[in-house]
Design an enzyme around this catalytic site. Structure first.
Site, mmCIF file in Angstrom:
data_model
loop_
_atom_site.group_PDB
_atom_site.id
_atom_site.type_symbol
_atom_site.label_atom_id
_atom_site.label_comp_id
_atom_site.label_asym_id
_atom_site.label_seq_id
_atom_site.Cartn_x
_atom_site.Cartn_y
_atom_site.Cartn_z
ATOM 1 C CG ASN A 83 -6.666 -1.293 1.052
ATOM 2 O OD1 ASN A 83 -5.980 -0.928 0.099
ATOM 3 N ND2 ASN A 83 -6.160 -1.565 2.242
ATOM 4 C CB CYS A 110 -0.920 0.011 1.214
ATOM 5 S SG CYS A 110 -1.943 -1.454 1.329
ATOM 6 C CG HIS A 132 -3.501 3.332 1.640
ATOM 7 N ND1 HIS A 132 -3.858 2.770 0.429
ATOM 8 C CD2 HIS A 132 -3.553 2.327 2.559
ATOM 9 C CE1 HIS A 132 -4.108 1.480 0.614
ATOM 10 N NE2 HIS A 132 -3.936 1.192 1.895
HETATM 11 O O1 UT7 Z 1 -3.672 -1.106 3.787
HETATM 12 C C1 UT7 Z 1 -3.670 -1.566 5.116
HETATM 13 C C2 UT7 Z 1 -4.632 -2.691 5.177
HETATM 14 N N1 UT7 Z 1 -5.381 -2.890 6.371
HETATM 15 C C3 UT7 Z 1 -5.971 -1.968 7.127
HETATM 16 O O2 UT7 Z 1 -5.833 -0.778 6.977
HETATM 17 C C4 UT7 Z 1 -6.849 -2.493 8.232
HETATM 18 C C5 UT7 Z 1 -6.790 -1.667 9.477
HETATM 19 N N2 UT7 Z 1 -7.768 -2.148 10.456
HETATM 20 C C6 UT7 Z 1 -9.089 -1.926 10.273
HETATM 21 O O3 UT7 Z 1 -9.510 -1.317 9.308
HETATM 22 C C7 UT7 Z 1 -10.025 -2.432 11.363
HETATM 23 O O4 UT7 Z 1 -9.264 -2.926 12.437
HETATM 24 C C8 UT7 Z 1 -10.994 -3.530 10.843
HETATM 25 C C9 UT7 Z 1 -12.004 -2.906 9.910
HETATM 26 C C10 UT7 Z 1 -10.223 -4.616 10.140
HETATM 27 C C11 UT7 Z 1 -11.760 -4.132 12.024
HETATM 28 O O5 UT7 Z 1 -12.423 -3.125 12.761
HETATM 29 P P1 UT7 Z 1 -12.352 -3.115 14.347
HETATM 30 O O6 UT7 Z 1 -13.194 -2.008 14.805
HETATM 31 O O7 UT7 Z 1 -10.879 -3.076 14.717
HETATM 32 O O8 UT7 Z 1 -13.030 -4.469 14.719
HETATM 33 P P2 UT7 Z 1 -12.439 -5.712 15.531
HETATM 34 O O9 UT7 Z 1 -11.347 -6.378 14.764
HETATM 35 O O10 UT7 Z 1 -12.143 -5.276 16.911
HETATM 36 O O11 UT7 Z 1 -13.672 -6.666 15.562
HETATM 37 C C12 UT7 Z 1 -14.862 -6.298 16.258
HETATM 38 C C13 UT7 Z 1 -15.853 -7.431 16.115
HETATM 39 C C14 UT7 Z 1 -15.286 -8.808 16.395
HETATM 40 O O12 UT7 Z 1 -16.282 -9.553 17.081
HETATM 41 P P3 UT7 Z 1 -16.200 -9.724 18.682
HETATM 42 O O13 UT7 Z 1 -14.893 -10.394 18.947
HETATM 43 O O14 UT7 Z 1 -16.289 -8.341 19.233
HETATM 44 O O15 UT7 Z 1 -17.403 -10.575 18.965
HETATM 45 C C15 UT7 Z 1 -15.098 -9.402 15.010
HETATM 46 O O16 UT7 Z 1 -15.183 -10.806 15.014
HETATM 47 O O17 UT7 Z 1 -16.343 -7.460 14.767
HETATM 48 C C16 UT7 Z 1 -16.251 -8.803 14.272
HETATM 49 N N3 UT7 Z 1 -16.047 -8.759 12.831
HETATM 50 C C17 UT7 Z 1 -17.064 -8.682 11.940
HETATM 51 N N4 UT7 Z 1 -18.391 -8.661 12.093
HETATM 52 C C18 UT7 Z 1 -19.141 -8.563 10.982
HETATM 53 C C19 UT7 Z 1 -14.884 -8.745 12.153
HETATM 54 N N5 UT7 Z 1 -15.118 -8.660 10.822
HETATM 55 C C20 UT7 Z 1 -16.471 -8.623 10.675
HETATM 56 C C21 UT7 Z 1 -17.309 -8.541 9.563
HETATM 57 N N6 UT7 Z 1 -18.634 -8.507 9.744
HETATM 58 N N7 UT7 Z 1 -16.835 -8.448 8.297
#
Ligand code: UT7
Length: 316
Positions: free
Chosen positions: A273, A113, A243
């Site tokens: 992305n 990225c 980005h």
């Molecule tokens: O170019 C660089 C590439 N990557 C990035 O920039 C990613 C950077 N990180 C992010 O964008 C965020 O961390 C995410 C969007 C990936 C995740 O958001 P978050 O607010 O950090 O959520 P989380 O990982 O803390 O997950 C919260 C909950 C979890 O459930 P529990 O454990 O609270 O019950 C996940 O299992 O959301 C759940 N979850 C989903 N639920 C519905 C994770 N993915 C999904 C989904 N749909 N697609």
């Protein structure tokens, strides 16, 4: 002589995958994806015969046409992709062949990225030194091929696409490349990676929260560093092009920098992305929408696997 971004071309594959489509594939929903990421849909390459070089070639052809240049006029091609056509040769060489840039050199940069600030820095310094007059920098990705479509943590985030920026020489003192700040930290190689294709798990692996925190911190730092080096302040920035990975990351970065939201380019909701292609596609659309005008101070900032991060400043 200085370098400037002369023309941009893009390739946005025609097939659209919406959040509603994803609801049928994994346990997710539009509300979660929208509120946590800002993404509503992404483009997907369905035809397995289409390669990253094809997207790149289409984007580069548009950039050359807009500039009125022939393929023979291109001195160099710098390409970024994490979905290379082959292990070797570099995808840049395949694009050179497809474009017919017979007078050019070509090489790939593995920077995921963070491709744009690195490639722009390479191209601009070569042009300033007199080594080249016209360089294509092309980000191209078919992310859908390295995603585990059973993993809801990652499969909702990415999309396919390409963007090509033609960097040319200019003697106009009021526009052009200013500087770049780059940094990496290889000790964080485990928070965002893809194994080799023959590995039992060849898909994107990510510690989302760790990437999120680092992205906001280091993108903010990168923009500040470039401004400091140029004796400018955040108030001087007309357009911030981050980005496009997550709406919340972009908003938090802009807020920390105290750059108002109306100055921040955001088109993530349409494409997800697309890794190395997000910044060229966002700049292309902003230019079409009249949001980018000659002389404006534009800051581009990115972070990705490595982790590697950086920012570039240009006068548009
Ligand atoms: O170019 C660089 C590439 N990557 C990035 O920039 C990613 C950077 N990180 C992010 O964008 C965020 O961390 C995410 C969007 C990936 C995740 O958001 P978050 O607010 O950090 O959520 P989380 O990982 O803390 O997950 C919260 C909950 C979890 O459930 P529990 O454990 O609270 O019950 C996940 O299992 O959301 C759940 N979850 C989903 N639920 C519905 C994770 N993915 C999904 C989904 N749909 N697609």
């Amino acid at each position: 002589m200085n370098a400037y971004i002369r023309a941009i071309g893009v390739c946005r594959p025609k097939d659209v995958l919406t959040n509603a489509d994803l609801e049928k594939i994994v346990d997710t929903n539009d509300e979660w994806i929208t509120t946590r990421t800002g993404i509503k849909e992404r483009r997907i390459v369905k035809d397995p015969n289409i390669m990253s070089s094809d997207l790149a070639t289409a984007a580069a052809q548009e950039a050359l046409e807009k500039a009125g240049l022939k393929p023979e006029d291109v001195d160099g091609i710098i390409l970024g992709t994490i979905v290379a056509d082959k292990v070797m040769p570099a995808t840049a060489c395949i694009v050179q062949k497809k474009l017919g840039c017979k007078n050019a050199w070509a090489y790939d940069i593995t920077a995921a990225c963070s491709f744009v600030p690195i490639a722009l820095n390479n191209a601009a310094l070569m042009i300033r030194s007199g080594q080249a007059k016209n360089i294509l920098i092309i980000g191209t990705e078919i992310m859908s091929r390295i995603i585990d479509w059973k993993d809801r943590n990652t499969c909702v985030l990415f999309g396919d696409g390409a963007g090509a920026m033609l960097i040319s020489e200019t003697d106009d003192p009021d526009r052009g490349y200013i500087n770049t700040y780059l940094k990496s930290d290889g000790t964080t190689d485990h928070i965002l990676y893809v194994n080799q294709p023959n590995h039992e798990n060849p898909y994107i692996q990510m510690d989302g929260q760790a990437v999120f925190k680092m992205a906001v911190k280091e993108m903010t730092t990168s923009v500040r560093k470039t401004l400091e080096m140029a004796n400018l302040t955040v108030d001087d920035v007309d357009v911030l092009c981050p980005h496009q990975a997550n709406l919340r990351i972009m908003e938090a970065t802009a807020d920390r920098l105290k750059i108002p939201r109306e100055k921040v380019l955001m088109n993530l909701h349409k494409y997800g992305n697309t890794s190395s292609a997000t910044i060229p596609i966002a700049l292309y659309e902003a230019e079409q929408e009249g949001k980018l005008k000659p002389g404006q101070l534009v800051s581009m900032v990115a972070i990705g696997s490595g982790m590697v991060w950086g920012a570039s400043l240009v006068r548009w």
